[in-house]
Design a protein around this motif. Structure first.
Motif, mmCIF file in Angstrom:
data_model
loop_
_atom_site.group_PDB
_atom_site.id
_atom_site.type_symbol
_atom_site.label_atom_id
_atom_site.label_comp_id
_atom_site.label_asym_id
_atom_site.label_seq_id
_atom_site.Cartn_x
_atom_site.Cartn_y
_atom_site.Cartn_z
ATOM 1 N N ILE A 541 0.885 -1.176 0.000
ATOM 2 C CA ILE A 541 0.000 0.000 0.000
ATOM 3 C C ILE A 541 0.919 1.221 0.000
ATOM 4 O O ILE A 541 1.603 1.500 0.984
ATOM 5 C CB ILE A 541 -0.928 0.007 1.216
ATOM 6 N N LEU A 542 0.978 1.911 -1.129
ATOM 7 C CA LEU A 542 1.889 3.035 -1.287
ATOM 8 C C LEU A 542 1.180 4.342 -0.964
ATOM 9 O O LEU A 542 -0.046 4.433 -1.020
ATOM 10 C CB LEU A 542 2.432 3.058 -2.723
ATOM 11 N N LEU A 543 1.955 5.369 -0.639
ATOM 12 C CA LEU A 543 1.402 6.648 -0.198
ATOM 13 C C LEU A 543 1.851 7.761 -1.132
ATOM 14 O O LEU A 543 3.042 7.954 -1.358
ATOM 15 C CB LEU A 543 1.840 6.940 1.237
ATOM 16 N N GLY A 544 0.880 8.506 -1.673
ATOM 17 C CA GLY A 544 1.154 9.569 -2.624
ATOM 18 C C GLY A 544 1.571 10.865 -1.962
ATOM 19 O O GLY A 544 1.830 10.936 -0.750
ATOM 20 N N LEU A 545 1.600 11.925 -2.760
ATOM 21 C CA LEU A 545 2.067 13.227 -2.275
ATOM 22 C C LEU A 545 1.284 13.718 -1.067
ATOM 23 O O LEU A 545 1.840 14.272 -0.126
ATOM 24 C CB LEU A 545 1.976 14.258 -3.408
ATOM 25 N N ASP A 546 -0.035 13.551 -1.080
ATOM 26 C CA ASP A 546 -0.890 13.973 0.031
ATOM 27 C C ASP A 546 -1.221 12.813 0.950
ATOM 28 O O ASP A 546 -2.239 12.828 1.642
ATOM 29 C CB ASP A 546 -2.176 14.608 -0.509
ATOM 30 N N MET A 547 -0.366 11.800 0.930
ATOM 31 C CA MET A 547 -0.531 10.588 1.741
ATOM 32 C C MET A 547 -1.793 9.814 1.370
ATOM 33 O O MET A 547 -2.326 9.057 2.177
ATOM 34 C CB MET A 547 -0.539 10.938 3.238
#
Length: 716
Positions: A541-547
């Motif tokens: 589960i990856l997290l983007g710029l805004d989590m």
């Protein structure tokens, strides 16, 4: 006589020039007229366009048919400035125009639409303005129209509904006004993608949109000014379609039929006039609220609640819960696969530079001497023409090719049983994640192609997007969007080698949990194959710029099996190649050692996964429940208790059975969020429901997602 000689020479030279000019055919002259309106070409994209050639077929961005007629003009991402010339309309065999991500301005000339064999017109990401000309209705073969991210205005011409072969209509991020043309849904029955978001469309939503039986993914009508009620006919859309109606001026009750049933409230927010389920504001005519989904009994273990049960007495009976779960399973089995390919792949038939073994893999095969991208079949798909030894894009936004990928800087992100993952930075700054599946294995290209292109069709904000793939005898590569903030495992527990750790606040944990649930609902119910992830855990589960969370690694087991099993993690050739062997930075290192990660992985699997061969969606529900517990408790999936080890589910059940205080269960870092204790209890109940030992006792992901929304209702 001598005085006349220079004049004679000048005339002779002029005659030679005339001969050179006249040697270029009429289509080349038309393209040079297009070039004349280009004000800036900083990258020299059109430098090869000149009068000295007999045809324009060797020019950059131009593709011709066997008869030397121009069929494609594709010049994306070249920073071109200027206006779009009407001369393109004189190219009688023109089928594809792709000018996306440039700086074109001004309006579209109506003469452009004289190219009546046009199949795709992609102008995404420019500064074009004005109205869409009425003549667009002349394009009887048009399949893709992408005008998004421009400044177009005015109403859509009524003639648009004459483009009855249209499959992809993307008009988002413009200033269009007015209503959708009458007969929109009836005439454009082949539409697979519809995105008109972020405009100023008004009027009622056409009732005949329910006729669009081929739609896939998200039907995005959000951020407009649509008014009136939601037509119940929208329920006739395929159940896998997500209908986004957010931020309009819609009023009245939300219809509860077909595709509109059991949608979460996030599909309707921003419409204060809407009422009824799944929103909390009931319609005035409603006498009874729809009962919420109730989870299995959760023991009373929190002193602050006195003697009351945590679940309460208003839930559904056990029999009703089982009935709901069974009905969900039946519904999952009913809907079949729906695939439609709509793009003809635009390829370059010129010379290709061979970068053998560059970056650790070989560009195998021979350079094709003939472009097979355009045939007599108007409806050809990318999969039918995909070259076995080239990079195959899976959406029209892919603006890089294999050569660019080979020349890019790359860093190892991690290694697993499914190969090595690299962070790849292209020359223009675009960052990608590239997974190398392996070198050998059986060459089941068609099977691999079918599977990977199905995965490439998945589009959801909480699912990592597969952008392209590469297949050769020696290499199989998957190219994804790069997600910058690492994975959830590191966010919960910190990264190895780093002394500092910033724990996630409860509000952010809840946001992540909700996002993951929405991504799983999409995979389970709305993806073409109703996917089961089968290996869900915090590390994928990856997290983007805004989590914002993005689920990754789905479908890898199947692809690895097709390519001949798990690839070798170490490769002699990989070790010898400089660009792809660079070590990862500390921030990109895996949180656990490989051995520890492997032992943890099994504790996310449902108990029945060791006995049953066929994966079930309830496997993912169990894995998700373990992740919820991990987020709530801050503990790893395996806990040391005295001299023995216990998995997190057993440990939590024991704490509840022993009636330990809530503080003994929660992550100590959540003490600062004591005012959110009720929310935490609600999420804990959901986690325990998800981790029931019997799969039939677990709720569906749709029910889980809806319950999480109720645990913390959206506040505008």
């Amino acid at each position: 006589m001598l005085a006349i000689l220079p004049v004679f020479i000048i005339l002779l030279c002029s005659c030679d020039s005339i001969v050179v000019v006249s040697s270029l055919n009429d289509e080349g002259v038309a393209l040079l007229s297009f070039k004349q309106l280009i004000e800036k070409d900083p990258e020299g994209a059109l430098s090869s366009w000149n009068y000295s050639d007999e045809t324009p077929c060797s020019w950059n961005g131009i593709t011709c048919s066997k008869g030397q007629r121009v069929v494609s003009v594709s010049i994306p991402k070249k920073k071109l400035s200027g206006s779009v010339s009407s001369s393109l309309g004189s190219l009688s065999e023109l089928r594809h125009v792709n000018l996306r991500s440039n700086n074109f301005s001004g309006s579209l000339p109506s003469e452009l639409f004289k190219a009546q064999r046009l199949q795709s017109l992609v102008l995404y990401g420019n500064s074009l303005s004005g109205t869409l000309p009425f003549e667009v209705g002349n394009l009887k073969y048009l399949q893709t129209l992408d005008l998004s991210h421009n400044f177009f205005n005015g109403s859509l011409p009524t003639s648009l509904i004459q483009c009855k072969r249209l499959r992809n209509l993307v008009l988002s991020q413009n200033n269009f006004t007015g209503s959708l043309p009458d007969g929109f849904g009836k005439n454009l029955a082949l539409l697979e993608k519809l995105d008109v978001s972020y405009n100023e469309f008004g009027g009622s939503i056409p009732g005949d949109l329910g006729n669009l039986a081929n739609l896939q993914g998200t039907v995005d009508l959000s951020h407009n000014m649509f008014n009136g009620s939601i037509p119940s006919s929208l329920g006739n859309l395929p159940e896998k379609v997500y209908i986004d109606l957010t931020y309009n001026k819609l009023i009245g009750p939300i219809p509860q039929n077909g595709a509109l049933v059991n949608r979460g409230p996030t599909a309707f927010i921003g419409n204060p006039g809407l009422c009824g389920p799944p929103l909390k504001n009931l319609c005035s005519s409603d006498s009874l609220a729809s009962p919420p989904f109730s989870f299995p009994y959760f023991p009373n273990s929190y002193p602050h609640q006195g003697g009351e049960d945590v679940v309460g007495g208003g839930g559904l009976s056990k029999a009703a819960v089982i009935a709901i779960v069974v009905s969900d399973l039946v519904g999952v089995c009913v809907v079949g696969l729906l695939f439609a390919y709509c793009y003809s792949r635009i390829c370059c038939c010129g010379r290709r530079r061979d970068h053998d073994y560059a970056y650790g893999f070989k560009k195998g095969g021979k350079v094709r001497k003939e472009c097979l991208c355009f045939t007599k079949d108007e409806s050809e798909t990318p999969s039918e023409n995909a070259e076995q030894y080239d990079l195959v894009p899976l959406d029209e936004e892919v603006g890089f090719d294999l050569d660019e990928l080979l020349k890019a800087s790359a860093f190892v992100l991690g290694k697993s049983g499914f190969g090595i993952v690299y962070k790849v930075v292209l020359d223009d700054g675009l960052t990608l994640a590239v997974r190398r599946l392996g070198e050998g294995g059986s060459q089941r290209f068609k099977e691999f192609q079918t599977e990977v292109e199905a995965i490439g069709k998945l589009r959801h904000e909480n699912v990592v997007t597969l952008r392209a793939y590469y297949w050769s005898v020696d290499e199989k590569l998957l190219i994804y969007d790069f997600i910058p903030n690492g994975n959830l495992a590191a966010a919960i527990h910190g990264k190895s080698g780093l002394a500092t750790f910033s724990p996630l606040p409860w509000s952010l944990r809840l946001k992540i949990m909700k996002g993951v649930s929405r991504g799983l609902v999409y995979l389970h119910e709305y993806s073409p194959k109703k996917y089961v992830h089968g290996d869900l855990k915090p590390s994928n589960i990856l997290l983007g710029l805004d989590m914002e969370p993005k689920i990754s690694d789905f479908g890898l087991g199947r692809l690895a099996n097709i390519t001949g099993g798990s690839p070798t993690v170490q490769s002699g050739r990989m070790a010898s190649e400089k660009p792809w062997q660079q070590s990862s930075t500390a921030s990109e290192a895996a949180m656990f050692s490989p051995a520890l990660a492997a032992s943890f992985s099994s504790h996310y699997q449902a108990p029945e996964a060791l006995k049953v061969v066929k994966p079930s969606q309830k496997w993912d529900v169990y894995s998700y429940g373990v992740i919820l517990l991990e987020m709530i408790t801050g503990r790893t999936p395996v806990i040391q208790v005295g001299n023995s080890k216990m998995d997190l589910v057993q440990w939590t059940e024991l704490r509840i059975k022993e009636k330990k205080p809530l503080a003994d269960v929660l992550d100590p870092y959540l003490v600062q969020d004591a005012d959110k204790e009720e929310e935490m209890i609600d999420v804990l109940k959901i986690a325990m429901a998800c981790t029931q030992s019997s799969p039939d006792a677990r709720p569906s992901m749709r029910h889980v997602s809806d319950a999480l929304e109720r645990a913390s209702p959206y506040r505008e």
